[in-house]
Design an enzyme around this catalytic site. Structure first.
Site, PDB file in Angstrom:
ATOM      1  N   GLY A  31      13.353  -1.049 -31.450  1.00 60.04           N
ATOM      2  CA  GLY A  31      13.130  -2.394 -30.919  1.00 60.04           C
ATOM      3  C   GLY A  31      12.380  -2.395 -29.604  1.00 60.04           C
ATOM      4  O   GLY A  31      11.747  -1.405 -29.240  1.00 60.04           O
ATOM      5  N   HIS A  37       4.165  -0.118 -31.847  1.00 55.92           N
ATOM      6  CA  HIS A  37       5.002  -0.312 -33.035  1.00 55.92           C
ATOM      7  C   HIS A  37       4.266  -1.160 -34.079  1.00 55.92           C
ATOM      8  O   HIS A  37       4.322  -0.892 -35.273  1.00 55.92           O
ATOM      9  CB  HIS A  37       6.298  -1.051 -32.661  1.00 55.92           C
ATOM     10  CG  HIS A  37       7.193  -0.320 -31.717  1.00 55.92           C
ATOM     11  ND1 HIS A  37       7.448  -0.776 -30.450  1.00 55.92           N
ATOM     12  CD2 HIS A  37       7.905   0.821 -31.849  1.00 55.92           C
ATOM     13  CE1 HIS A  37       8.299   0.052 -29.845  1.00 55.92           C
ATOM     14  NE2 HIS A  37       8.579   1.033 -30.658  1.00 55.92           N
ATOM     15  N   GLN A 155       9.168  14.726 -32.310  1.00 53.92           N
ATOM     16  CA  GLN A 155      10.006  13.976 -33.252  1.00 53.92           C
ATOM     17  C   GLN A 155       9.427  14.035 -34.664  1.00 53.92           C
ATOM     18  O   GLN A 155      10.109  14.360 -35.627  1.00 53.92           O
ATOM     19  CB  GLN A 155      10.110  12.525 -32.777  1.00 53.92           C
ATOM     20  CG  GLN A 155      10.742  11.580 -33.778  1.00 53.92           C
ATOM     21  CD  GLN A 155      11.024  10.223 -33.157  1.00 53.92           C
ATOM     22  OE1 GLN A 155      11.948  10.084 -32.359  1.00 53.92           O
ATOM     23  NE2 GLN A 155      10.247   9.227 -33.487  1.00 53.92           N
TER      24      GLN A 155
HETATM   25  P1  AMP Z   1      10.819   3.916 -30.782  1.00 54.16           P
HETATM   26  O1  AMP Z   1      11.159   2.488 -30.960  1.00 54.16           O
HETATM   27  O2  AMP Z   1      10.412   4.286 -29.402  1.00 54.16           O
HETATM   28  O3  AMP Z   1      11.864   4.834 -31.376  1.00 54.16           O
HETATM   29  O4  AMP Z   1       9.505   4.168 -31.649  1.00 54.16           O
HETATM   30  C1  AMP Z   1       9.453   3.835 -33.007  1.00 54.16           C
HETATM   31  C2  AMP Z   1       8.195   4.402 -33.596  1.00 54.16           C
HETATM   32  O5  AMP Z   1       7.055   3.871 -32.913  1.00 54.16           O
HETATM   33  C3  AMP Z   1       8.111   5.937 -33.470  1.00 54.16           C
HETATM   34  O6  AMP Z   1       7.580   6.469 -34.670  1.00 54.16           O
HETATM   35  C4  AMP Z   1       7.161   6.107 -32.317  1.00 54.16           C
HETATM   36  O7  AMP Z   1       6.459   7.335 -32.345  1.00 54.16           O
HETATM   37  C5  AMP Z   1       6.217   4.934 -32.512  1.00 54.16           C
HETATM   38  N1  AMP Z   1       5.538   4.608 -31.264  1.00 54.16           N
HETATM   39  C6  AMP Z   1       6.107   4.425 -30.043  1.00 54.16           C
HETATM   40  N2  AMP Z   1       5.163   4.204 -29.118  1.00 54.16           N
HETATM   41  C7  AMP Z   1       3.972   4.245 -29.750  1.00 54.16           C
HETATM   42  C8  AMP Z   1       2.614   4.102 -29.336  1.00 54.16           C
HETATM   43  N3  AMP Z   1       2.292   3.875 -28.066  1.00 54.16           N
HETATM   44  N4  AMP Z   1       1.640   4.203 -30.276  1.00 54.16           N
HETATM   45  C9  AMP Z   1       1.953   4.436 -31.577  1.00 54.16           C
HETATM   46  N5  AMP Z   1       3.208   4.583 -32.030  1.00 54.16           N
HETATM   47  C10 AMP Z   1       4.207   4.497 -31.139  1.00 54.16           C
END
Ligand code: AMP
Length: 285
Positions: A31, A37, A155
């Site tokens: 979130g 995202h 990850q």
């Molecule tokens: P999180 O909500 O931080 O767990 O991220 C959810 C997904 O969004 C994960 O697969 C992250 O790698 C991806 N994500 C987070 N930040 C970015 C970004 N700046 N660009 C592309 N994908 C992202």
């Protein structure tokens, strides 16, 4: 967009779609959504008939209680963003739904030291918790495609390892990192940066680019320490800057002997921990 909170309700919808031959793309998130995202949702929509985004702040991947408590939450705004960006289903379960009492969700898997290095060293237990929730969500959603961001390089490397080891029937798609105008990788944590630290955080990407420029001429160790020095001098607290083999995550000293090289770093900007990376050679397959 349908908003679903319960596993049983989601399973009913998914089974109907699968019987109708629809392909599903799954985008797990915690979130506080931003354009990074949303780019994953867009990619999901390109691959599949239905995009399913989950929002769940997973306690088992936080080794630091304070980080969990301070993690930003903004469900009403997230819902609007997902609707505007053509997400078909939002799955926003409670902790009870994800971890029902009596269900053993722990991952028994040899992680080949991938969990001990870099992030693993500073966030013990984080990757087991992350894999636990990804596996549980994959079991619930049973998607054809799993869309994850390159931003969290270690990850997705571990998720890829798990998919291969357990032979999970899902295709992992990696999405490029979305950045702010000054190069800072978008992150839910950025909103907690003070104006001063927000400005300094732009140095992270600048230093990654310097390493990219120097990788052919300058020894990797010098590149790492030079970047760490520059970031520290600016007032960021560096946990690591490492140039690693993209598959084994082991440090690289002779770049010519590796096909896939990535530089990864983690720094504290005040109270906020930021990570970033850049692929220097080759790429993920
Ligand atoms: P999180 O909500 O931080 O767990 O991220 C959810 C997904 O969004 C994960 O697969 C992250 O790698 C991806 N994500 C987070 N930040 C970015 C970004 N700046 N660009 C592309 N994908 C992202």
């Amino acid at each position: 967009m349908e908003i679903i909170k319960q596993v049983r309700a989601l399973r009913r919808i998914i089974e109907k779609k699968q019987i109708a031959g629809e392909k599903l793309a799954f985008i797990p998130t915690m979130g506080a959504l931003h354009s990074g995202h949303l780019s994953l949702v867009e990619i999901g929509n390109q691959y599949a008939d239905t995009s399913i985004c989950s929002i769940f702040v997973n306690p088992s991947q936080f080794n630091n209680k304070n980080d969990l408590l301070k993690y930003p939450r903004s469900l009403p705004q997230d819902i609007n963003l997902l609707k505007a960006n053509h997400c078909d289903i939002l799955f926003a379960p409670s902790e009870q739904e994800v971890y029902p009492p009596g269900l053993n969700t722990q991952i028994n898997l040899d992680l080949a030291h991938l969990e001990d290095l870099m992030e693993g060293e500073f966030r013990p237990g984080h990757f087991r918790g992350m894999l636990e929730v990804v596996k549980r969500l994959l079991d619930i959603v049973s998607p054809d495609y799993l869309i994850m961001g390159q931003k969290d390089f270690q990850q997705f490397t571990l998720v890829n390892h798990m998919i291969r080891q357990l032979q999970l029937p899902v295709e992992l798609i990696i999405a490029p990192t979305q950045r702010e105008k000054d190069g800072l990788a978008m992150s839910s944590r950025n909103q907690r940066l003070s104006p001063e630290m927000r400005q300094k955080a732009a140095l992270i990407y600048q230093n990654l680019l310097k390493i990219q420029d120097g990788i052919k001429q300058i020894p990797t160790q010098n590149l790492e320490s030079l970047a760490a020095e520059k970031l520290s001098q600016a007032g960021l607290r560096v946990e690591y800057v490492q140039i690693v083999d993209g598959n084994s995550l082991q440090k690289v000293s002779e770049p010519e002997n590796h096909e896939y090289i990535v530089v990864c770093l983690a720094v504290w900007a005040g109270e906020v921990r930021l990570i970033d990376n850049l692929i220097l050679k080759g790429g993920w397959k």
